[in-house]
Design a protein around this motif. Sequence first.
Motif, PDB file in Angstrom:
ATOM      1  N   PHE A 118       0.992  11.947  -9.777  1.00 21.54           N
ATOM      2  CA  PHE A 118       0.105  13.104  -9.760  1.00 21.54           C
ATOM      3  C   PHE A 118       0.906  14.409  -9.812  1.00 21.54           C
ATOM      4  CE2 PHE A 118      -3.389  10.292  -8.700  1.00 21.54           C
ATOM      5  CZ  PHE A 118      -4.478  10.950  -9.247  1.00 21.54           C
ATOM      6  N   GLU A 119       2.038  14.432  -9.135  1.00 20.49           N
ATOM      7  CA  GLU A 119       2.888  15.625  -9.169  1.00 20.49           C
ATOM      8  C   GLU A 119       3.328  15.938 -10.588  1.00 20.49           C
ATOM      9  OE1 GLU A 119       6.052  14.899  -6.430  1.00 20.49           O
ATOM     10  OE2 GLU A 119       4.842  15.378  -4.665  1.00 20.49           O
ATOM     11  N   ARG A 120       3.599  14.892 -11.374  1.00 18.94           N
ATOM     12  CA  ARG A 120       3.998  15.104 -12.767  1.00 18.94           C
ATOM     13  C   ARG A 120       2.855  15.698 -13.592  1.00 18.94           C
ATOM     14  NH1 ARG A 120       7.601  10.595 -12.061  1.00 18.94           N
ATOM     15  NH2 ARG A 120       5.941   9.063 -12.344  1.00 18.94           N
ATOM     16  N   MET A 121       1.612  15.476 -13.130  1.00 20.90           N
ATOM     17  CA  MET A 121       0.452  16.074 -13.796  1.00 20.90           C
ATOM     18  C   MET A 121       0.148  17.466 -13.243  1.00 20.90           C
ATOM     19  SD  MET A 121      -2.250  12.913 -14.248  1.00 20.90           S
ATOM     20  CE  MET A 121      -2.178  12.285 -12.555  1.00 20.90           C
ATOM     21  N   GLY A 122       0.936  17.902 -12.260  1.00 23.51           N
ATOM     22  CA  GLY A 122       0.713  19.211 -11.660  1.00 23.51           C
ATOM     23  C   GLY A 122      -0.327  19.212 -10.561  1.00 23.51           C
ATOM     24  N   ILE A 123      -0.580  18.032  -9.963  1.00 22.48           N
ATOM     25  CA  ILE A 123      -1.604  17.904  -8.915  1.00 22.48           C
ATOM     26  C   ILE A 123      -0.960  17.411  -7.624  1.00 22.48           C
ATOM     27  CG2 ILE A 123      -3.730  16.712  -8.231  1.00 22.48           C
ATOM     28  CD1 ILE A 123      -4.349  16.410 -11.238  1.00 22.48           C
ATOM     29  N   ILE A 124      -1.247  18.086  -6.522  1.00 21.41           N
ATOM     30  CA  ILE A 124      -0.725  17.700  -5.213  1.00 21.41           C
ATOM     31  C   ILE A 124      -1.806  16.916  -4.473  1.00 21.41           C
ATOM     32  CG2 ILE A 124       0.266  18.487  -3.028  1.00 21.41           C
ATOM     33  CD1 ILE A 124       1.948  19.124  -5.550  1.00 21.41           C
ATOM     34  N   ILE A 125      -1.482  15.692  -4.069  1.00 25.32           N
ATOM     35  CA  ILE A 125      -2.435  14.920  -3.261  1.00 25.32           C
ATOM     36  C   ILE A 125      -1.946  14.886  -1.815  1.00 25.32           C
ATOM     37  CG2 ILE A 125      -3.233  13.551  -5.224  1.00 25.32           C
ATOM     38  CD1 ILE A 125      -1.548  11.223  -4.279  1.00 25.32           C
ATOM     39  N   ASP A 126      -2.897  14.741  -0.910  1.00 23.39           N
ATOM     40  CA  ASP A 126      -2.606  14.779   0.523  1.00 23.39           C
ATOM     41  C   ASP A 126      -1.696  13.610   0.918  1.00 23.39           C
ATOM     42  OD1 ASP A 126      -2.627  14.814   3.298  1.00 23.39           O
ATOM     43  OD2 ASP A 126      -4.752  15.340   3.432  1.00 23.39           O
ATOM     44  N   ARG A 127      -0.541  13.916   1.524  1.00 26.50           N
ATOM     45  CA  ARG A 127       0.437  12.894   1.915  1.00 26.50           C
ATOM     46  C   ARG A 127      -0.131  11.917   2.939  1.00 26.50           C
ATOM     47  NH1 ARG A 127       5.600  13.035   0.560  1.00 26.50           N
ATOM     48  NH2 ARG A 127       6.045  11.662   2.305  1.00 26.50           N
ATOM     49  N   ALA A 128      -1.067  12.378   3.756  1.00 34.63           N
ATOM     50  CA  ALA A 128      -1.621  11.524   4.811  1.00 34.63           C
ATOM     51  C   ALA A 128      -2.368  10.322   4.241  1.00 34.63           C
ATOM     52  CB  ALA A 128      -2.548  12.335   5.710  1.00 34.63           C
ATOM     53  N   CYS A 129      -2.705  10.370   2.974  1.00 27.95           N
ATOM     54  CA  CYS A 129      -3.471   9.274   2.359  1.00 27.95           C
ATOM     55  C   CYS A 129      -2.634   8.010   2.183  1.00 27.95           C
ATOM     56  CB  CYS A 129      -4.031   9.721   1.010  1.00 27.95           C
ATOM     57  SG  CYS A 129      -5.215  11.086   1.145  1.00 27.95           S
ATOM     58  N   GLY A 130      -1.347   8.103   2.433  1.00 28.77           N
ATOM     59  CA  GLY A 130      -0.502   6.913   2.373  1.00 28.77           C
ATOM     60  C   GLY A 130      -0.732   5.981   3.552  1.00 28.77           C
ATOM     61  N   ASP A 131      -1.417   6.462   4.572  1.00 32.44           N
ATOM     62  CA  ASP A 131      -1.728   5.668   5.766  1.00 32.44           C
ATOM     63  C   ASP A 131      -2.895   4.736   5.467  1.00 32.44           C
ATOM     64  OD1 ASP A 131      -2.364   4.658   8.247  1.00 32.44           O
ATOM     65  OD2 ASP A 131      -2.659   6.617   9.213  1.00 32.44           O
ATOM     66  N   VAL A 132      -2.663   3.429   5.584  1.00 30.42           N
ATOM     67  CA  VAL A 132      -3.708   2.451   5.264  1.00 30.42           C
ATOM     68  C   VAL A 132      -4.928   2.597   6.179  1.00 30.42           C
ATOM     69  CG1 VAL A 132      -2.877   0.590   6.764  1.00 30.42           C
ATOM     70  CG2 VAL A 132      -4.034   0.015   4.618  1.00 30.42           C
ATOM     71  N   THR A 133      -4.752   3.195   7.362  1.00 36.30           N
ATOM     72  CA  THR A 133      -5.871   3.367   8.304  1.00 36.30           C
ATOM     73  C   THR A 133      -6.618   4.691   8.094  1.00 36.30           C
ATOM     74  OG1 THR A 133      -4.604   4.516  10.035  1.00 36.30           O
ATOM     75  CG2 THR A 133      -4.530   2.105  10.037  1.00 36.30           C
ATOM     76  N   ARG A 134      -6.251   5.434   7.089  1.00 35.11           N
ATOM     77  CA  ARG A 134      -6.825   6.756   6.836  1.00 35.11           C
ATOM     78  C   ARG A 134      -8.352   6.708   6.797  1.00 35.11           C
ATOM     79  NH1 ARG A 134      -5.862  12.383   6.464  1.00 35.11           N
ATOM     80  NH2 ARG A 134      -6.736  13.235   4.575  1.00 35.11           N
ATOM     81  N   HIS A 162       0.819  -1.214   0.000  1.00 36.02           N
ATOM     82  CA  HIS A 162       0.000   0.000   0.000  1.00 36.02           C
ATOM     83  C   HIS A 162       0.857   1.271   0.000  1.00 36.02           C
ATOM     84  CE1 HIS A 162      -3.731   2.236   1.287  1.00 36.02           C
ATOM     85  NE2 HIS A 162      -2.806   3.069   1.747  1.00 36.02           N
ATOM     86  N   LYS A 163       1.815   1.333   0.914  1.00 34.87           N
ATOM     87  CA  LYS A 163       2.628   2.543   1.066  1.00 34.87           C
ATOM     88  C   LYS A 163       3.461   2.813  -0.182  1.00 34.87           C
ATOM     89  CE  LYS A 163       4.342   5.933   3.601  1.00 34.87           C
ATOM     90  NZ  LYS A 163       3.505   7.057   4.053  1.00 34.87           N
ATOM     91  N   GLN A 164       4.075   1.757  -0.739  1.00 34.36           N
ATOM     92  CA  GLN A 164       4.923   1.930  -1.915  1.00 34.36           C
ATOM     93  C   GLN A 164       4.087   2.359  -3.126  1.00 34.36           C
ATOM     94  OE1 GLN A 164       5.049  -0.505   0.280  1.00 34.36           O
ATOM     95  NE2 GLN A 164       7.105  -1.352   0.525  1.00 34.36           N
ATOM     96  N   GLN A 165       2.870   1.810  -3.238  1.00 35.16           N
ATOM     97  CA  GLN A 165       2.022   2.220  -4.354  1.00 35.16           C
ATOM     98  C   GLN A 165       1.570   3.666  -4.188  1.00 35.16           C
ATOM     99  OE1 GLN A 165      -0.602  -1.502  -5.641  1.00 35.16           O
ATOM    100  NE2 GLN A 165       0.205  -0.168  -7.222  1.00 35.16           N
TER     101      GLN A 165
END
Length: 297
Positions: free
Chosen positions: A150-166, A139-142
């Motif tokens: 997403f950054e290459r597309m110019g979009i910033i996603i929330d880093r906290a979403c890497g947490d499987v318990t989010r 999960h974390k590596q993906q």
Amino acid sequence: FYKIMKKDIFNIEISVYNGVKDVYGTTCKLRAFLFDKKHIAEIENLRTLPTKEEKNEVKKRLPMACISGVFSPTRKAENLVRHSGFICVDIDRQDNMHIENWGELKQELSKLKEIAYISLSVSGNGYFLIIPLKYPDYHKQQFEQLKRDFERMGIIIDRACGDVTRMRCLSYDADPYVNTEAVPYTGYYREPRPMNNYQYSGNDDVLDKVAKCCERIETNHIDITDDYQSWFTVGCALASLGENGRRFFHVCSSQNQAYKYAECDKKFTNLVRTGKRIGIGSFFEICKDYGITFKDA
């Protein structure tokens, strides 16, 4: 002739919670959570409130879900019973003020074949996306690769979403994007390796033996550092070689999915400095336990 129904990718169990104070939760189908319309009035009211504090008070009472799986007894990573195969990511407006065509973002994102669902966030000021994963056990590596894509597309996603318990708060979108035939995302981030060629070509017999063991560890993807004590012992043994052991410590450590280059490098520097009384023989003993030898077959 009967029409064969395709598998409903949203027909999978996830953990749901009755607000933020619910510790244990229950389970329901992902589809039931996403398309729950019982709280539309509360959500629409939340979106009219003037302050973030007032919105949060309403948000705390709304149903929540862990989109990435079922947890028991409580919502902790170590209590993951089974992964849903999905990850949920947030795109907040405040993190993406540089995007001029914000009103067209949902339509643009819907062109990505890996996205199964797009909806307004509960505040109405952002979007959340649900994406199936090819390798949910990683999960974390993906997520790390997804963030970079997403950054290459110019979009910033929330880093906290890497947490499987989010946790995801129930939301409402009058026109969500739904793609039941989404393709699992295959991106996978690997920490950069310190070098491509780690074999030692000098005349030192001990280093040649270590190099042969490491070559077999790498070729067969054998993790001899599967717990902290093993990692520490391997590090101490290789640190007895001084700087010559650093590259080999990276080779051994990188077979573990928790490997981080910077963390590994820092640990080796510390082990060289403290000089623990563990010789290189301990490395060969651990290798032997895993059927790894420097001897030619």
